[in-house]
Design a protein around this motif. Sequence first.
Motif, PDB file in Angstrom:
ATOM      1  N   MET A 156     -24.417   5.832 -43.411  1.00 27.16           N
ATOM      2  CA  MET A 156     -24.527   6.324 -44.745  1.00 27.16           C
ATOM      3  C   MET A 156     -23.685   7.722 -45.040  1.00 27.16           C
ATOM      4  SD  MET A 156     -25.471   3.360 -47.328  1.00 27.16           S
ATOM      5  CE  MET A 156     -24.530   4.288 -49.254  1.00 27.16           C
ATOM      6  N   ARG A 207     -21.687  10.026 -43.615  1.00 28.94           N
ATOM      7  CA  ARG A 207     -19.693   9.563 -44.044  1.00 28.94           C
ATOM      8  C   ARG A 207     -19.906  10.454 -45.310  1.00 28.94           C
ATOM      9  NH1 ARG A 207     -18.059   5.576 -40.338  1.00 28.94           N
ATOM     10  NH2 ARG A 207     -19.014   5.161 -39.173  1.00 28.94           N
ATOM     11  N   LEU A 261     -21.469   9.518 -47.969  1.00 30.86           N
ATOM     12  CA  LEU A 261     -21.497   8.158 -48.792  1.00 30.86           C
ATOM     13  C   LEU A 261     -23.542   8.076 -49.350  1.00 30.86           C
ATOM     14  CD1 LEU A 261     -20.223   4.870 -47.034  1.00 30.86           C
ATOM     15  CD2 LEU A 261     -18.658   6.210 -49.043  1.00 30.86           C
ATOM     16  N   LYS A 262     -23.502   8.914 -50.848  1.00 26.80           N
ATOM     17  CA  LYS A 262     -24.625   8.991 -51.612  1.00 26.80           C
ATOM     18  C   LYS A 262     -24.765   8.097 -52.836  1.00 26.80           C
ATOM     19  CE  LYS A 262     -23.399  12.925 -52.012  1.00 26.80           C
ATOM     20  NZ  LYS A 262     -23.350  14.350 -52.565  1.00 26.80           N
ATOM     21  N   ARG A 263     -24.404   6.570 -52.850  1.00 20.15           N
ATOM     22  CA  ARG A 263     -24.328   5.988 -53.924  1.00 20.15           C
ATOM     23  C   ARG A 263     -25.329   5.250 -53.406  1.00 20.15           C
ATOM     24  NH1 ARG A 263     -18.720   4.079 -55.430  1.00 20.15           N
ATOM     25  NH2 ARG A 263     -19.869   2.977 -56.909  1.00 20.15           N
ATOM     26  N   ILE A 300     -24.150   1.140 -53.012  1.00 19.35           N
ATOM     27  CA  ILE A 300     -23.445   0.503 -51.789  1.00 19.35           C
ATOM     28  C   ILE A 300     -25.262  -0.038 -51.052  1.00 19.35           C
ATOM     29  CG2 ILE A 300     -22.241   1.553 -49.903  1.00 19.35           C
ATOM     30  CD1 ILE A 300     -21.133   2.954 -51.572  1.00 19.35           C
ATOM     31  N   TYR A 336     -19.338  -3.107 -45.888  1.00 15.83           N
ATOM     32  CA  TYR A 336     -19.878  -2.157 -45.123  1.00 15.83           C
ATOM     33  C   TYR A 336     -18.951  -2.205 -43.950  1.00 15.83           C
ATOM     34  CZ  TYR A 336     -21.837   1.599 -44.025  1.00 15.83           C
ATOM     35  OH  TYR A 336     -22.229   3.431 -44.215  1.00 15.83           O
ATOM     36  N   ARG A 348     -16.112   1.314 -45.290  1.00 17.51           N
ATOM     37  CA  ARG A 348     -16.816   2.758 -44.951  1.00 17.51           C
ATOM     38  C   ARG A 348     -16.038   3.685 -44.630  1.00 17.51           C
ATOM     39  NH1 ARG A 348     -20.503   2.196 -39.459  1.00 17.51           N
ATOM     40  NH2 ARG A 348     -18.743   1.390 -38.029  1.00 17.51           N
ATOM     41  N   ARG A 360     -29.167  10.650 -47.855  1.00 15.21           N
ATOM     42  CA  ARG A 360     -29.008   9.236 -49.263  1.00 15.21           C
ATOM     43  C   ARG A 360     -30.148   9.920 -50.231  1.00 15.21           C
ATOM     44  NH1 ARG A 360     -32.009   5.326 -50.006  1.00 15.21           N
ATOM     45  NH2 ARG A 360     -33.032   4.852 -47.656  1.00 15.21           N
TER      46      ARG A 360
END
Length: 220
Positions: free
Chosen positions: A177, A180, A182-184, A187, A202, A206, A220
């Motif tokens: 994550m 890419r 993605l820091k939520r 998810i 995913y 993604r 993350r």
Amino acid sequence: MVRRAGLGLLWLGFVVYAFGFAPPNQPDTFDLIMRLSSGQWEGINPAVVALFNLMGIWPLVYAAMVLIDGQQQSFPAWPFVVGSFGVGAFLLLPYLILRTPSAQFDGPKGGLISLLDSRWLGWGLTAIATLLIGYGLIAGDWSDFAQQWQTSRFIHVMSLDFCLLCGLVPALLGDDMARRGLKRPAIFWTVTLLPLIGPSLYLALRPPLPADQPVEAAAR
């Protein structure tokens, strides 16, 4: 160090239990494996058929993260991925023990990485996994499966392997994550808590890796 020690103890415990304490092998185990592998499923509990085939989906899901992650490691990742098609977590766990966490991707993307990064792969795996899970749940004889789980090492260990592969996803997911952006946390936990369907979805949703230059993604 703590992470590696914990994973090492998990791997050792799994090996010791599988070969020392699990139910014994049944005389027809080899024949069952050959029939499952060749598609001769008549007379076999659909729950067993579904589980066996789902164990072929898991290595592809992990390959789509491990072989990308392996670009940042000092040792090749592909032997662990290839071996996982035969023995699942028995070989994926050693990779997780040896790897160094990394939240970056130092491209370029070759043909194989581009394929593994493709959303079409994720959608295909999601569709097949959904069909197999539905088939097993609806058509499977679960009282018979429970009996086989208690008496057959093959069924017993394969079931535990499936559960272990579900539980090991977070060991790679956070870094994938981060590469890419993605820091939520929502998810992360949704993917983690939906066995197999979550990780395969995913892969389908993604964001793609950058094509040319390396990227430093936020943790993350």
